[in-house]
Design a protein around this motif. Structure first.
Motif, PDB file in Angstrom:
ATOM      1  N   PHE A   1       0.830  -1.199   0.000  1.00 14.48           N
ATOM      2  CA  PHE A   1       0.000   0.000   0.000  1.00 14.48           C
ATOM      3  C   PHE A   1       0.869   1.256   0.000  1.00 14.48           C
ATOM      4  O   PHE A   1       1.757   1.422   0.837  1.00 14.48           O
ATOM      5  CB  PHE A   1      -0.908   0.023   1.238  1.00 14.48           C
TER       6      PHE A   1
ATOM      7  N   TYR B   1       0.513   5.336   0.461  1.00 14.47           N
ATOM      8  CA  TYR B   1      -0.482   6.191   1.098  1.00 14.47           C
ATOM      9  C   TYR B   1      -0.011   7.635   1.214  1.00 14.47           C
ATOM     10  O   TYR B   1       1.188   7.934   1.188  1.00 14.47           O
ATOM     11  CB  TYR B   1      -0.861   5.642   2.470  1.00 14.47           C
TER      12      TYR B   1
ATOM     13  N   VAL C   1     -10.447   3.154   6.310  1.00 13.46           N
ATOM     14  CA  VAL C   1     -11.334   3.521   5.210  1.00 13.46           C
ATOM     15  C   VAL C   1     -12.527   4.323   5.740  1.00 13.46           C
ATOM     16  O   VAL C   1     -12.910   5.363   5.184  1.00 13.46           O
ATOM     17  CB  VAL C   1     -11.825   2.262   4.463  1.00 13.46           C
TER      18      VAL C   1
ATOM     19  N   ILE D   1      -9.415   4.968  -1.389  1.00  7.33           N
ATOM     20  CA  ILE D   1      -8.551   4.148  -2.246  1.00  7.33           C
ATOM     21  C   ILE D   1      -8.760   4.480  -3.724  1.00  7.33           C
ATOM     22  O   ILE D   1      -9.900   4.580  -4.190  1.00  7.33           O
ATOM     23  CB  ILE D   1      -8.822   2.650  -2.025  1.00  7.33           C
TER      24      ILE D   1
ATOM     25  N   TYR E   1      -5.949  -7.293  -4.579  1.00  2.00           N
ATOM     26  CA  TYR E   1      -6.591  -7.375  -3.266  1.00  2.00           C
ATOM     27  C   TYR E   1      -6.981  -8.817  -2.941  1.00  2.00           C
ATOM     28  O   TYR E   1      -6.679  -9.326  -1.861  1.00  2.00           O
ATOM     29  CB  TYR E   1      -7.835  -6.480  -3.233  1.00  2.00           C
TER      30      TYR E   1
ATOM     31  N   MET F   1      -4.959   6.154  -0.679  1.00  3.83           N
ATOM     32  CA  MET F   1      -4.167   4.922  -0.788  1.00  3.83           C
ATOM     33  C   MET F   1      -4.320   4.290  -2.168  1.00  3.83           C
ATOM     34  O   MET F   1      -5.295   4.523  -2.872  1.00  3.83           O
ATOM     35  CB  MET F   1      -4.643   3.876   0.243  1.00  3.83           C
ATOM     36  N   GLU F   2      -3.347   3.475  -2.513  1.00  3.20           N
ATOM     37  CA  GLU F   2      -3.478   2.545  -3.635  1.00  3.20           C
ATOM     38  C   GLU F   2      -2.616   1.323  -3.340  1.00  3.20           C
ATOM     39  O   GLU F   2      -1.557   1.425  -2.717  1.00  3.20           O
ATOM     40  CB  GLU F   2      -3.085   3.178  -4.971  1.00  3.20           C
TER      41      GLU F   2
END
Length: 433
Positions: free
Chosen positions: A162, A164, A188, A199, A212, A282-283
């Protein structure tokens, strides 16, 4: 990474890979040909180099490396064909079917490469590289070796985690990166409460969403469980159903940006740009994320941070198991020997140091001193401390299976498939192979 750290990765841990689907139509006439390659009007040997560096700094850096090689070898010309990731995969699918591959081309190794090797389309370069291949860290090479023979040379290795935005986390009063799945869900919720998109996700291309489900399955089933499911061609076990259930938990919170199902990874409105322009917190992405965030958006600078995929309760999977992969280059069967000479140059210590500056994790042991980016060091640290390594699922399974993983997970995220249906669909395709 230190040899002592990477040498413990077993071949069993570094699973095979295979191509994703896509229908390509163009077969370049330069693909295939004689062992010596083609010749231009100046009498130089010409070979084509297909790569996927279409954004900066990689695009310019790769071109500079080709020019530097040509300067040192005035009798050789490198003809570059740079294609976007999905376009490349699509064309390679068509070329593999035609039996004519480019002289030198990008590969993620494993099953895709093995499939091409079995079809007699890839050059065995074992003898040509034996004088210098040991300069590269062992873990980076394993996906390109079969039965003790070498069919491609890696130029990077990495892991998914992740990324961020520290400023947005602070705004949402999130004190530290989530270490568990429940903490991620809580983060989240806090981000949404603060009016922040939690996200960024490029749902159009499907593979970003697959990350994921894959990581959740790894956390619950463990690396050995992933291998057992692949061997049995059966993904209907509880671990894989639970992975889908956890992903549905996340999806039910509506954490992604508006229109994520139609968003690409790259492009001005894609996942990387959404993250790079601070429009999401985030990603989940590989080590190339900072480079793409800056190329597609403004980039986050010091506000960018990295944390591993959280721990998940409910199975033997370890929080230190890592999901990711690397990139390399293979030579077509009968390809020009000059292409292998270029690979020697390209992954040499001097060239690899320059590539590190472009956001690539070094594969040459002597180039590791060039890594100074704190986030890339965090990825390298994740790899060094990992207890197991799983290659991207759409590369780790046979082509149709990999595509079904992507398609079914995308359907789960869109709300049109249940966790159980995902596992049944993947299993059905796996057993048909």
């Amino acid at each position: 990474m230190p040899t002592s750290d990477v040498s413990r990765f077993s071949r069993r841990r570094f699973l095979g890979a295979v191509s994703v689907a896509g229908l390509g139509t163009a077969v370049l006439t330069a693909c295939g040909g004689s062992d010596s390659g083609s010749t231009d009007s100046k009498g130089r040997t010409v070979f084509e180099w297909w790569h996927i560096q279409t954004s900066e700094p990689g695009k310019s850096l790769w071109a500079e490396q080709a020019k530097a090689f040509e300067k040192a070898h005035p009798d050789i010309r490198v003809k570059i064909v740079a294609l976007e990731n999905d376009a490349f995969k699509s064309k390679m699918t068509a070329l593999t079917g035609s039996g004519k591959l480019p002289d030198l081309y990008n590969t993620w190794g494993g099953g895709v490469l093995k499939q091409q090797v079995d079809a007699g389309l890839v050059e065995d370069i074992t003898d040509q590289v034996k004088g210098w291949i040991d300069e590269l860290v062992p873990a980076s090479r394993e996906a390109y070796e079969f039965d003790g023979r070498t069919y491609a040379v890696p130029n990077d290795i990495g892991a998914v985690g992740f990324w961020y935005n520290k400023a947005l986390f602070k705004k949402a009063k999130i004190q530290a990166p989530p270490a568990t799945w429940s903490e991620l869900l809580d983060a989240v919720k806090k981000l949404k409460a603060a009016g922040i998109t939690p996200i960024a996700l490029g749902g159009k291309e499907k593979w970003p969403g697959m990350y994921y489900w894959a990581y959740l399955a790894i956390r619950i089933a463990g690396i050995d469980g992933m291998q057992k499911a692949a061997d049995a061609k059966d993904f209907t076990g509880d671990a894989f159903v639970k992975a889908g259930e956890h992903l549905k938990e996340l999806a039910d919170l509506a954490p992604f940006q508006k229109g994520f199902l139609g968003a690409a990874y790259s492009g001005p409105t894609g996942q990387a740009a959404t993250m790079g322009n601070a429009k999401a917190a985030m990603e989940l992405m590989g080590q190339w994320a900072p480079r793409e965030e800056a190329a597609q958006g403004k980039g986050l600078g010091d506000d960018l941070g990295f944390f591993p995929f959280p721990a998940v309760d409910g199975g033997p999977g370890k929080s230190t198991d890592v999901f990711g992969g690397g990139g390399g280059y293979a030579v077509r069967k009968g390809g020009p020997k000059e292409a292998v000479e270029f690979l020697k140059f390209f992954v040499g210590a001097e060239a690899n140091r320059k590539e590190v500056k472009g956001g690539v994790l070094p594969v040459n042991k002597a180039a590791q001193d060039a890594l100074d980016d704190p986030n890339l060091k965090a990825v390298l640290d994740l790899l060094n401390k990992s207890t197991g390594f799983q290659l991207y699922l759409d590369q780790a399974y046979p082509p149709a299976v990999g595509q079904e993983v992507n398609d079914s997970v995308a359907a789960l995220l869109a709300g049109s498939k249940s966790p159980e249906q995902v596992t049944r669909s993947i299993t059905q395709v796996a057993k048909s192979q």
